[in-house]
Design an enzyme around this catalytic site. Structure first.
Site, PDB file in Angstrom:
ATOM      1  N   HIS A 135     130.843  86.745 -16.648  1.00  0.00           N
ATOM      2  CA  HIS A 135     130.789  87.153 -18.048  1.00  0.00           C
ATOM      3  C   HIS A 135     131.831  88.216 -18.386  1.00  0.00           C
ATOM      4  O   HIS A 135     132.356  88.255 -19.504  1.00  0.00           O
ATOM      5  CB  HIS A 135     129.386  87.678 -18.383  1.00  0.00           C
ATOM      6  CG  HIS A 135     129.222  88.132 -19.804  1.00  0.00           C
ATOM      7  ND1 HIS A 135     128.863  87.277 -20.819  1.00  0.00           N
ATOM      8  CD2 HIS A 135     129.382  89.367 -20.375  1.00  0.00           C
ATOM      9  CE1 HIS A 135     128.805  87.952 -21.969  1.00  0.00           C
ATOM     10  NE2 HIS A 135     129.105  89.214 -21.730  1.00  0.00           N
ATOM     11  N   HIS A 186     131.748  85.816 -23.591  1.00  0.00           N
ATOM     12  CA  HIS A 186     131.992  85.157 -22.305  1.00  0.00           C
ATOM     13  C   HIS A 186     133.333  84.416 -22.362  1.00  0.00           C
ATOM     14  O   HIS A 186     133.646  83.784 -23.377  1.00  0.00           O
ATOM     15  CB  HIS A 186     130.860  84.166 -22.018  1.00  0.00           C
ATOM     16  CG  HIS A 186     130.817  83.686 -20.609  1.00  0.00           C
ATOM     17  ND1 HIS A 186     129.877  84.124 -19.698  1.00  0.00           N
ATOM     18  CD2 HIS A 186     131.611  82.814 -19.936  1.00  0.00           C
ATOM     19  CE1 HIS A 186     130.096  83.529 -18.536  1.00  0.00           C
ATOM     20  NE2 HIS A 186     131.144  82.732 -18.662  1.00  0.00           N
ATOM     21  N   HIS A 188     135.729  81.804 -22.670  1.00  0.00           N
ATOM     22  CA  HIS A 188     135.571  80.389 -22.971  1.00  0.00           C
ATOM     23  C   HIS A 188     136.571  79.949 -24.030  1.00  0.00           C
ATOM     24  O   HIS A 188     137.164  80.769 -24.733  1.00  0.00           O
ATOM     25  CB  HIS A 188     134.146  80.088 -23.460  1.00  0.00           C
ATOM     26  CG  HIS A 188     133.869  80.559 -24.865  1.00  0.00           C
ATOM     27  ND1 HIS A 188     133.713  81.891 -25.194  1.00  0.00           N
ATOM     28  CD2 HIS A 188     133.738  79.876 -26.034  1.00  0.00           C
ATOM     29  CE1 HIS A 188     133.479  82.013 -26.483  1.00  0.00           C
ATOM     30  NE2 HIS A 188     133.507  80.796 -27.028  1.00  0.00           N
TER      31      HIS A 188
END
Length: 357
Positions: A135, A186, A188
């Site tokens: 994370h 996070h 992404h």
């Protein structure tokens, strides 16, 4: 790279990509979720000819949850997330709140009372790509091997979405930082399978065709050769890729990464080109993070050829740009940019190139 496809509790597809071919992915999504019922619509602006997606259901998507409630982290006992496994390398899943999706009910029509505005179900596909299970990491913190896996994932999904019913263009991108509007921290990115060729791509294809007719060469190829020859705005020049600040940069921080070989999309890159990209891109991202005292907010946007048209006119390119124009100032798209599409840059491309080098 091993590829394992499974289903989440509401029927959405999730795909694990693992460097270890022996890795088993058999965790079950234990959440109680209602079946997916996407209802996105698209309407065509009669004044510009551009399609606009209407996705009101996205108003209820998760907004800036605390780290301990992040839905993109691996699942743990008592806390199931979007990823049922307890760890992962790279994972892709269908967006729970998609702007474009399969199976949307309805037919082509027009907006009631405005017959010159066509409307249709926003057929396509939207995916989330989690770069790492950590994370607190970022793309720039990935190893070269991890970054290379992400490139393979982009290539895999580009090819897969190109075969998805209704998809006309595949767009891989990453939004990073609250200043960009990110609601999940996070590490992404996302992939959109659009049901039309996007306005920006359509314009670039028209320019490329005009240039080809006049000069017999591709405009991106000539720009690349000129930037490499001048060197003034080049940030990184590797065996297969060149990263440079474009001479007519719109954003205060903007870098283009272009392969030396003309290819239409990520899926067409060779292993050597993918290897070299991973190294070059990490270099660029780390330079960007070194500009100011905090991680740089940015958008990384892949320009790929449409699925069915203009492929011979396309040249793959990644654009990375930021709204930050100094350590404590942001670039806002105000009247000229938002209203008229005329950009005004507060920083010269040469100044930014010097700093990045």
């Amino acid at each position: 790279m091993k590829r394992t496809a499974r289903r989440l509790a509401d029927g959405r597809e999730i795909i694990y990509f693992d460097a270890d071919p022996a890795q088993v992915r058999d965790a079950v999504d234990t959440r109680e979720l209602p079946p997916q019922a996407p209802a996105s619509e698209m309407r065509r602006d009669p004044l510009t000819g551009e399609w606009v997606a209407i996705a009101a259901h996205r108003q209820s998507r998760i907004y800036k949850p605390p780290a301990e409630l992040c839905p993109l982290c691996p699942s743990s006992p008592g806390r199931p997330t979007e990823i049922p496994e307890s760890a992962y390398d790279v994972v892709v899943f269908e967006n729970q709140f998609p702007s474009f999706a399969q199976g949307i009910p309805g037919d082509e029509s027009t907006v009631e009372g405005v017959p010159m505005v066509p409307s249709a179900p926003a057929t396509g596909r939207c995916e989330v790509v989690c770069f790492t299970s950590d994370h607190n990491s970022s793309f720039s913190a990935l190893t070269e091997a991890q970054a290379r896996t992400v490139v393979d994932v982009w290539a895999d999904r580009t090819a897969a979405l190109a075969e998805t019913p209704g998809v006309e263009q595949v767009f891989c991108f990453e939004n990073r930082g609250e200043e960009i509007g990110v609601t999940l921290h996070h590490p992404h990115g996302q992939i959109y399978g659009y049901p039309f060729v996007t306005p920006k791509t359509g314009k670039m294809l028209r320019v490329a065709e005009e240039y080809l007719n006049q000069h017999g060469r591709h405009v991106q190829g000539d720009v690349l050769a000129a930037e490499r020859a001048a060197g003034r705005r080049v940030v990184v020049d590797s065996e297969h890729w060149t990263a440079y600040v474009p001479a007519a940069a719109r954003w205060p921080v903007e870098v283009h990464l272009v392969p030396h070989r003309k290819v239409p999309d990520i899926a067409a890159l060779t292993d050597a080109e993918r290897d070299d990209f991973a190294v070059t891109y990490l270099d660029v991202l780390r330079r960007l993070d070194g500009l100011y005292d905090s991680p740089l907010p940015y958008i990384a946007a892949w320009h790929q050829a449409p699925v069915r048209v203009g492929r011979e006119l396309s040249w793959l390119r990644l654009e990375v740009f930021s709204v930050r124009r100094s350590a404590d100032k942001l670039k806002y798209l105000a009247g000229s940019e938002s209203g008229m599409g005329v950009w005004i840059n507060d920083v010269t491309p040469e100044q930014i190139a010097d700093r990045l080098r």
